[in-house]
Design a protein around this motif. Structure first.
Motif, short mmCIF file in Angstrom:
data_model
loop_
_atom_site.label_atom_id
_atom_site.label_comp_id
_atom_site.label_asym_id
_atom_site.label_seq_id
_atom_site.Cartn_x
_atom_site.Cartn_y
_atom_site.Cartn_z
N ALA A 286 9.68 -1.38 1.03
CA ALA A 286 9.47 -1.72 0.23
C ALA A 286 10.75 -0.82 -1.37
CB ALA A 286 8.24 -2.07 -1.21
N ARG A 287 10.39 0.74 -0.59
CA ARG A 287 11.06 0.86 -1.76
C ARG A 287 12.44 0.91 -1.44
NH1 ARG A 287 8.62 3.92 -5.16
NH2 ARG A 287 6.57 4.63 -5.02
N ALA B 36 0.92 -0.85 -0.12
CA ALA B 36 0.10 0.19 -0.30
C ALA B 36 0.76 1.43 -0.08
CB ALA B 36 -0.96 0.20 1.31
N ALA B 37 0.64 2.80 -0.63
CA ALA B 37 1.00 3.44 -0.86
C ALA B 37 1.18 4.27 0.91
CB ALA B 37 0.29 4.95 -1.23
N GLU C 216 -7.12 -4.37 -4.07
CA GLU C 216 -5.71 -3.50 -4.31
C GLU C 216 -5.38 -4.35 -5.62
OE1 GLU C 216 -7.48 -5.21 0.35
OE2 GLU C 216 -7.47 -6.09 -1.64
N ASP C 217 -5.64 -4.45 -5.92
CA ASP C 217 -4.26 -4.94 -7.52
C ASP C 217 -4.03 -3.62 -8.04
OD1 ASP C 217 -2.82 -6.76 -9.33
OD2 ASP C 217 -4.64 -6.98 -10.68
N GLU C 218 -5.71 -2.89 -7.87
CA GLU C 218 -5.86 -1.23 -8.10
C GLU C 218 -4.58 0.17 -7.70
OE1 GLU C 218 -9.38 -0.73 -9.91
OE2 GLU C 218 -9.59 -2.27 -11.38
N SER C 219 -4.86 -0.53 -6.50
CA SER C 219 -4.03 0.50 -5.56
C SER C 219 -2.93 0.37 -5.60
CB SER C 219 -5.43 0.85 -3.95
OG SER C 219 -5.71 -0.52 -3.11
N PHE C 220 -2.21 -0.82 -5.42
CA PHE C 220 -1.07 -1.08 -4.55
C PHE C 220 -0.08 -1.02 -5.12
CE2 PHE C 220 -1.25 -4.42 -0.25
CZ PHE C 220 -2.28 -3.77 0.18
N LEU C 221 1.43 0.05 -4.53
CA LEU C 221 2.05 -0.19 -5.76
C LEU C 221 2.79 -1.32 -5.82
CD1 LEU C 221 4.16 2.62 -3.51
CD2 LEU C 221 2.54 3.42 -5.66
N SER D 162 2.57 1.02 -10.69
CA SER D 162 1.54 -0.42 -11.41
C SER D 162 1.09 0.17 -12.83
CB SER D 162 0.51 0.06 -9.60
OG SER D 162 0.41 1.41 -10.01
N SER D 163 1.22 1.70 -13.15
CA SER D 163 0.67 2.03 -14.12
C SER D 163 1.25 0.93 -15.87
CB SER D 163 0.52 3.01 -14.55
OG SER D 163 1.45 4.01 -14.66
N ALA D 164 2.54 0.95 -15.51
CA ALA D 164 2.57 0.16 -16.95
C ALA D 164 3.10 -1.54 -16.59
CB ALA D 164 4.51 0.68 -16.16
N VAL D 165 2.29 -1.87 -15.44
CA VAL D 165 2.02 -3.07 -15.58
C VAL D 165 1.13 -3.65 -16.47
CG1 VAL D 165 1.79 -5.41 -14.51
CG2 VAL D 165 2.92 -3.07 -13.06
N LYS D 166 1.70 -5.16 -17.58
CA LYS D 166 0.60 -5.42 -18.58
C LYS D 166 1.25 -6.99 -18.95
CE LYS D 166 -0.83 -1.24 -20.38
NZ LYS D 166 -1.92 -1.28 -19.74
#
Length: 673
Positions: free
Chosen positions: A213-214, A204-205, A588-593, A604-608
């Motif tokens: 995580a980072r 989570a952010a 959470e798949d859309e909100s988690f980093l 997350s926006s680059a995951v395909k």
């Protein structure tokens, strides 16, 4: 089957004990041969805890360890034997190490640090070794990255005390938080390096989960760029590259209820009501089986790999474990009696049971006699569990734990809290200890939308329950003082304020919104367990009496729990794992980093086109518990038929509810709430 952490870490420890030679680095944990190299093992307390669940004294001796000594102890000079050091990279340890080199206690020194030895400490050690002209004694210096404790094949802990307090402390500076996050990062990195896997990281952010995580993402990336050998360790070939694990990092604040909820499974109750640490449980046994007899403390080591009963029933509901223990012990005792009876009959006829010329019945008896030692060993193991089960029964009967569990479970399962029922339990001085009442109050506070006035009324109810002298028939131990009661109420108030300040989401969902199954059941609907008079030894008459009583109680509990067993709940961590692994929309798949150490700057926006995950690592920052671990294992077993998925569970420390309350109490004191 998935990654077995015990095998991986044992192999790494055996390699270290073999002077970091890869000769015996095998998947089975380091080979079966005896070592030809005798040595002394020197460790600090933290590294001793890393070794003890994996290598006992006989295994250390097999690896050539003649002595194993604490770094801080006074040690005599042994100039003809090399020493393997396994210690934390701290200023105190480095200073003590420099003294050992100066005294020339051993012929050679192999230095192994559990995590990274920072450059300033390395330079200080080198300067001291040069000053004492002892640098030639140092043969190797290795950062082992083994700074975690493996308790089971799928369970590990960083063993960091007060981990929840550390990052929630209102007096902590930014430097303190950074130091804490760095220690957690290196601990998780140690586990990944030992396994040899590069995960995809989700969290989570915001908060400590993102910080860890980072940092972990950057640390793994650095090692990959430097062609570090750590992520080649134990991969067993190229297949690991095609099946990368998913690492999900949680913050304890994401789900506070689970850490405080009363438990219902065998293993979780062992940890909840008995002294239990690093797979060792302490039980008070009565010498003569009578309630007034003298007691003796006995320590038992619990092994989920080699103990067949514990392996099968550690995660089972407590009544099921009682019932199974009674049935298996009765079966083993019957077989033992049959073998002994047949042997006596055969000898009475003047026949030898080991005579190969005898007929088939004699050969059958000979086979049975040969199996007797293994049968007796199994009986001994079952009797150990009988003692542990009875100790648990006595504790939960005195505190009437099933009632608290049932009320809390109803609140969690239905998203509704009955204030009148809660108040009645809090007000009754005969039901539950102070900790039991505080846990119930905390679960009510976190799972209900009660007003401040309602919560203050319940706080006052707890005060009144302990304001008078303890009941003459009380078996709850020492009566809490006024100060202890106030500190406990302060802990619950801290949770209330913390939830309000952080706007924590309501984690308690209705049954219709929950995905998958879980492991929660019930000890019984408002049923108090009546404990036996004493614990006793393994006297056959006493044991028979206990088994009969235990079976009777278990049957009653299971019958009354039937209506709740069909409503097993999946915990928050299990639901998130399922959502992330199945890429469910609007979860959470859309909100988690989404962090990938192999791809710089990926979010997350680059995951395909993601592939299904076969292995998942769940890590809880701020302390985990056996209830979460067992819930995840149950989830893993449910997935095996459709989409095989192995789940590892780790945490900064394993906590029971009382330990978590202790940290909350300190936070309440520091926050002045």
């Amino acid at each position: 089957m998935g990654t077995n952490l015990r095998i991986k870490q044992t192999a790494a420890l055996n390699r270290m004990l073999n002077f970091n030679s890869s000769l015996e680095d095998r998947e089975g944990g380091g080979g079966n041969e005896w070592s030809d190299h005798w040595k002394v093992l020197v460790y600090d307390r933290k590294c001793r805890d890393i070794i003890s669940p994996l290598l006992n004294v006989s295994k250390l001796r097999k690896r050539g360890v003649t002595l194993h000594l604490l770094l801080e102890s006074e040690r005599e000079e042994i100039p003809d034997v090399p020493a393997v050091y396994f210690i934390e990279p701290t200023e105190e340890n480095v200073a003590r190490l420099a003294e050992d080199l100066k005294k020339r206690l051993y012929s050679a020194v192999y230095l192994n640090f559990a995590s990274k030895l920072d450059r300033p400490l390395m330079e200080r050690l080198a300067k001291n070794a040069i000053a004492s002209n002892s640098y030639s004694m140092v043969t190797k210096v290795v950062d082992q990255y083994l700074d975690f404790v493996t308790l089971e094949p799928s369970l590990f802990t960083l063993n960091q005390a007060n981990s929840y307090l550390s990052y929630n402390n209102p007096g902590a500076s930014e430097a303190d938080i950074e130091t804490y996050a760095r220690a957690v990062t290196y601990g998780v990195f140690s586990m990944l390096a030992t396994v040899g896997s590069v995960p995809v990281i989700r969290c989570a952010a915001g908060g400590p989960a993102e910080m860890v995580a980072r940092q972990l993402n950057d640390l793994i990336s650095e090692h990959l760029l430097g062609n570090s050998p750590f992520f080649l360790r134990g991969t067993g070939g190229s297949t690991a590259a095609f099946h990368r694990p998913l690492l999900i990092i949680f913050d304890r604040n994401d789900d506070l209820v689970t850490a405080l909820h009363h438990t219902s499974s065998y293993q979780a109750l062992v940890d909840d009501v008995l002294p239990h640490r690093l797979n060792r449980v302490t039980v008070e046994s009565r010498q003569d089986g009578e309630s007034g007899g003298a007691t003796k403390k006995r320590n038992y080591d619990l092994d989920v790999e080699n103990d067949q009963f514990y392996c099968r029933y550690a995660g089972a509901l407590f009544p099921e474990a009682i019932q199974a223990n009674g049935a298996e012990l009765a079966e083993v005792t019957k077989k033992e009696e049959e073998i002994r009876s047949k042997t006596i009959t055969q000898l009475g006829k003047g026949e030898r049971v080991d005579d190969p010329t005898q007929d088939g019945s004699a050969k059958e008896l000979l086979s049975a006699v040969d199996s007797l030692p293994k049968l007796l060993e199994r009986k001994k193991s079952l009797e150990v569990h009988t003692n542990i089960l009875q100790a648990i029964m006595s504790a939960i009967a005195a505190r009437e734990v099933p009632i608290f569990f049932d009320v809390e479970e109803s609140m969690v399962a239905s998203s509704r809290a009955d204030k009148a029922t809660v108040k009645a339990l809090l007000a009754d001085p005969d039901k539950g200890s102070l900790q039991d009442k505080l846990r119930l109050l905390a679960v009510f506070t976190l799972s209900s939308k009660a007003s401040t006035a309602d919560l203050q009324e319940l706080n006052e109810t707890v005060r009144q329950a302990f304001a008078t002298s303890p009941p003459s028939s009380s078996s709850l131990g020492a009566w809490p003082s006024h100060e202890e009661v106030e500190l406990g109420i302060g802990a619950v108030n801290y949770l209330r304020r913390q939830r309000a300040v952080q706007h924590l989401p309501d984690l308690i969902e209705s049954d219709s919104n929950k995905a998958g199954g879980g492991v929660r059941g019930s000890l019984g609907a408002g049923t108090a367990i009546q404990g036996a008079a004493g614990i006793g030894g393994v006297d056959s008459g006493y044991m028979s009496h206990f088994i009969n009583k235990a079976q009777s109680q278990a049957t009653g509990l299971l019958a009354k729990a039937t209506n709740l067993l069909s409503r097993r709940n999946s915990l928050y961590v299990s639901r998130v794992v399922d959502n992330l692994c199945n890429f469910k929309p609007n979860t959470e798949d859309e909100s988690f980093l989404y962090l990938d150490p192999k791809v710089k700057g990926l979010d997350s926006s680059a995951v395909k086109g993601r592939a299904p995950y076969r292995e998942v690592i769940v890590f809880m920052v701020g302390g985990g518990c056996y209830a979460e671990y067992q819930n995840l294992q149950e989830y893993s077993r449910q997935q095996s038929a459709t989409a095989p998925r192995h789940v590892l569970y780790g945490c900064t420390e394993l906590l029971n509810a009382e330990g978590f309350l202790t940290q909350l109490t300190e936070l309440g004191r520091k926050s002045k709430w």
